[in-house]
Motif scaffolding. Sequence first.
Motif, PDB file in Angstrom:
ATOM      1  N   LYS B  33      17.069 -87.880  61.741  1.00  0.00           N
ATOM      2  CA  LYS B  33      17.498 -86.507  61.508  1.00  0.00           C
ATOM      3  C   LYS B  33      16.279 -85.629  61.216  1.00  0.00           C
ATOM      4  O   LYS B  33      15.277 -86.111  60.661  1.00  0.00           O
ATOM      5  CB  LYS B  33      18.495 -86.447  60.338  1.00  0.00           C
ATOM      6  CG  LYS B  33      17.870 -86.856  59.024  1.00  0.00           C
ATOM      7  CD  LYS B  33      18.856 -86.718  57.889  1.00  0.00           C
ATOM      8  CE  LYS B  33      18.135 -87.114  56.588  1.00  0.00           C
ATOM      9  NZ  LYS B  33      19.020 -87.371  55.485  1.00  0.00           N
ATOM     10  N   PRO B  34      16.342 -84.335  61.595  1.00  0.00           N
ATOM     11  CA  PRO B  34      15.199 -83.454  61.335  1.00  0.00           C
ATOM     12  C   PRO B  34      15.162 -82.989  59.876  1.00  0.00           C
ATOM     13  O   PRO B  34      16.207 -82.665  59.300  1.00  0.00           O
ATOM     14  CB  PRO B  34      15.460 -82.260  62.267  1.00  0.00           C
ATOM     15  CG  PRO B  34      16.937 -82.258  62.494  1.00  0.00           C
ATOM     16  CD  PRO B  34      17.441 -83.650  62.295  1.00  0.00           C
ATOM     17  N   VAL B  35      13.989 -83.002  59.324  1.00  0.00           N
ATOM     18  CA  VAL B  35      13.823 -82.476  57.961  1.00  0.00           C
ATOM     19  C   VAL B  35      12.726 -81.416  58.012  1.00  0.00           C
ATOM     20  O   VAL B  35      11.623 -81.685  58.497  1.00  0.00           O
ATOM     21  CB  VAL B  35      13.428 -83.602  56.978  1.00  0.00           C
ATOM     22  CG1 VAL B  35      13.210 -83.031  55.573  1.00  0.00           C
ATOM     23  CG2 VAL B  35      14.507 -84.683  56.953  1.00  0.00           C
ATOM     24  N   VAL B  36      13.057 -80.203  57.546  1.00  0.00           N
ATOM     25  CA  VAL B  36      12.130 -79.068  57.699  1.00  0.00           C
ATOM     26  C   VAL B  36      11.335 -78.841  56.398  1.00  0.00           C
ATOM     27  O   VAL B  36      11.900 -78.847  55.300  1.00  0.00           O
ATOM     28  CB  VAL B  36      12.920 -77.777  58.037  1.00  0.00           C
ATOM     29  CG1 VAL B  36      11.955 -76.603  58.261  1.00  0.00           C
ATOM     30  CG2 VAL B  36      13.804 -77.995  59.261  1.00  0.00           C
ATOM     31  N   ASP B  37      10.051 -78.641  56.596  1.00  0.00           N
ATOM     32  CA  ASP B  37       9.216 -78.242  55.456  1.00  0.00           C
ATOM     33  C   ASP B  37       9.257 -76.711  55.423  1.00  0.00           C
ATOM     34  O   ASP B  37       8.550 -76.043  56.176  1.00  0.00           O
ATOM     35  CB  ASP B  37       7.790 -78.771  55.671  1.00  0.00           C
ATOM     36  CG  ASP B  37       6.863 -78.361  54.528  1.00  0.00           C
ATOM     37  OD1 ASP B  37       7.285 -77.489  53.726  1.00  0.00           O
ATOM     38  OD2 ASP B  37       5.747 -78.901  54.455  1.00  0.00           O
ATOM     39  N   HIS B  38      10.133 -76.164  54.585  1.00  0.00           N
ATOM     40  CA  HIS B  38      10.398 -74.718  54.609  1.00  0.00           C
ATOM     41  C   HIS B  38       9.190 -73.877  54.216  1.00  0.00           C
ATOM     42  O   HIS B  38       9.116 -72.714  54.580  1.00  0.00           O
ATOM     43  CB  HIS B  38      11.605 -74.395  53.715  1.00  0.00           C
ATOM     44  CG  HIS B  38      12.855 -75.077  54.182  1.00  0.00           C
ATOM     45  ND1 HIS B  38      13.474 -74.743  55.358  1.00  0.00           N
ATOM     46  CD2 HIS B  38      13.574 -76.102  53.653  1.00  0.00           C
ATOM     47  CE1 HIS B  38      14.530 -75.522  55.534  1.00  0.00           C
ATOM     48  NE2 HIS B  38      14.618 -76.367  54.513  1.00  0.00           N
ATOM     49  N   LYS B  43       9.401 -69.260  60.794  1.00  0.00           N
ATOM     50  CA  LYS B  43      10.638 -68.611  61.249  1.00  0.00           C
ATOM     51  C   LYS B  43      10.495 -67.990  62.640  1.00  0.00           C
ATOM     52  O   LYS B  43      10.886 -66.853  62.889  1.00  0.00           O
ATOM     53  CB  LYS B  43      11.098 -67.572  60.230  1.00  0.00           C
ATOM     54  CG  LYS B  43      11.377 -68.195  58.861  1.00  0.00           C
ATOM     55  CD  LYS B  43      12.011 -67.216  57.903  1.00  0.00           C
ATOM     56  CE  LYS B  43      12.452 -67.868  56.623  1.00  0.00           C
ATOM     57  NZ  LYS B  43      11.358 -68.293  55.735  1.00  0.00           N
ATOM     58  N   CYS B  44       9.922 -68.770  63.515  1.00  0.00           N
ATOM     59  CA  CYS B  44       9.754 -68.281  64.896  1.00  0.00           C
ATOM     60  C   CYS B  44      11.014 -68.481  65.748  1.00  0.00           C
ATOM     61  O   CYS B  44      11.137 -67.948  66.829  1.00  0.00           O
ATOM     62  CB  CYS B  44       8.577 -68.983  65.559  1.00  0.00           C
ATOM     63  SG  CYS B  44       8.936 -70.721  65.918  1.00  0.00           S
ATOM     64  N   GLU B  61      18.078 -68.007  54.422  1.00  0.00           N
ATOM     65  CA  GLU B  61      16.677 -67.802  54.832  1.00  0.00           C
ATOM     66  C   GLU B  61      15.975 -69.095  55.208  1.00  0.00           C
ATOM     67  O   GLU B  61      14.759 -69.126  55.331  1.00  0.00           O
ATOM     68  CB  GLU B  61      15.867 -67.106  53.711  1.00  0.00           C
ATOM     69  CG  GLU B  61      16.394 -65.758  53.280  1.00  0.00           C
ATOM     70  CD  GLU B  61      16.062 -64.651  54.262  1.00  0.00           C
ATOM     71  OE1 GLU B  61      14.880 -64.458  54.560  1.00  0.00           O
ATOM     72  OE2 GLU B  61      17.019 -64.017  54.760  1.00  0.00           O
ATOM     73  N   LYS B  62      16.747 -70.177  55.397  1.00  0.00           N
ATOM     74  CA  LYS B  62      16.095 -71.444  55.720  1.00  0.00           C
ATOM     75  C   LYS B  62      16.641 -72.009  57.032  1.00  0.00           C
ATOM     76  O   LYS B  62      17.856 -72.002  57.244  1.00  0.00           O
ATOM     77  CB  LYS B  62      16.347 -72.468  54.604  1.00  0.00           C
ATOM     78  CG  LYS B  62      15.478 -72.221  53.397  1.00  0.00           C
ATOM     79  CD  LYS B  62      15.820 -73.229  52.318  1.00  0.00           C
ATOM     80  CE  LYS B  62      14.947 -72.950  51.092  1.00  0.00           C
ATOM     81  NZ  LYS B  62      15.571 -73.473  49.870  1.00  0.00           N
TER      82      LYS B  62
END
Lengths: 382, 91
Positions: B33-38, B43-44, B61-62
Amino acid sequence: MNKNKIALTGAQAAAEAMRQINPDVVPAYPITPQTQIVESFAHFVADGKVETEMIRVESEHSAMSAAVGASAAGARVMTASSSQGILLMLEILPIASGLRLPIVMNVVNRAISAPINIHCDHSDSMACRDLGWVQIYSEDNQEVYDNTILAQKLAEKTELPVMVMQDGFITSHCVEEVEILDDEKVKRFVGEYNPETSLLKNNATFGALQLPDYNFETKKQQSDAIERAKIEFLKTGKELSKLTGREYNYFESYKLKDANYVVVSMNSSAGTVKSLIDKLRKKGKKVGLLKPVLFRPFPYSEIKAALKGKKIAVLDRSESFGANPPLFAEIKNSLFDINAKIQSYVYGIGGRELLEKDIENVFENLMKNKFEEKTRYVGLRE
Amino acid sequence: MSRLKGWKEMRKAGLVEPASSLAVKTGDWKVFKPVVDHKKCIKCFRCVVFCPDLCIEMKNEKITSNLDYCKGCALCAKVCPVKCIKMEKAR
Ligand code: SF4
Ligand code: SF4
């Protein structure tokens, strides 16, 4: 009955029926010899005689795809094509029947390439005989007109697409007197089209993936639906009879009952056979014709009952390469358990003419009891 | 498993209820699963347009993948210009 007779080509007769049916959408692409249908219909659209949205697509593949989309959206859809045009639609034809969409298509029969040939034989409609479309064959311009109106109602009753065939040039481009019903009568006969399920009603997803757990059942439903279309064809025909005074049966029997020698032939050639039968009857020969009209679904038991005890020649206007010609194969299937005397003939490929003397020869062979396993060819040079 | 319907009970033509994707969660077979480093995310929205399952949305906003539908293909991680998406074991 108020008779309104006008001179029309077979193609114009189809377009006239379409005008009266007033479909919501007609996606179409021209191809010889069908062009006159969409061209005549485009006139009606331009003159404001119909409320149809005519989509001038870039190919027949798109024509049938647009027909499927519009029909799934809940529109009444008609189109027309011939030969390679039908073959370009081939990928989409079983989608129309598989999704149970009542699209009506006029087919002007033309030989298929290669070599390229624009004249009549039945190899185009026969190539798609097993794709789940109802197939109705028409002898002359009047039958084209009647069958198109019948087809529209039949399609919507059975939720199946229907093809109405006529012979390229021989029927499509020749002018005959055609009895036209009042616009109002046709409108009432076909009625408003309001399908229970449609994309616009947002009550179904069309064309979702189906895996081995359900696909078999869905195909059985389809096979059941086209089987039931047999009865619906007769019922719809009876309703149309009330307006036209003409009969609509699975096949036409011409001097068949007491005939010993029978030719089985479809579309325009049946007219030539009838004309010869009249002459031979005057000489006391017991000859007759069985002209199949409904080819899909095929009326096996009724044909068997009509042909029992007779000597039969089946005239096919297409080949089934490496197998028995399609009409002969079905007739033989009908008779499989009664050991009938039956001979296969192929004629008229690529528009080769069929003359009365050719058919007389066929009858003479029946009378001389000349039968063989192999298909014989009418009008072919050795 | 519930009893499968016979051909006489089924809807014609394999038609199913519309918008069945809302009812059927299609993301249960993913391995990663993808895990985002916020903090790194700029935010492209590149991941949003590339996701074949259209399951990436902006939440508070995430950038957030809806894991009910994400199939774990890692396309988002591949196209992210700042490489802020890491694929981790889904379970
Ligand atoms: S892993 Fe694939 S399906 Fe999941 S969010 Fe990323 S791009 Fe979409
Ligand atoms: S592609 Fe990467 S940087 Fe761009 S929005 Fe998605 S996670 Fe953020």
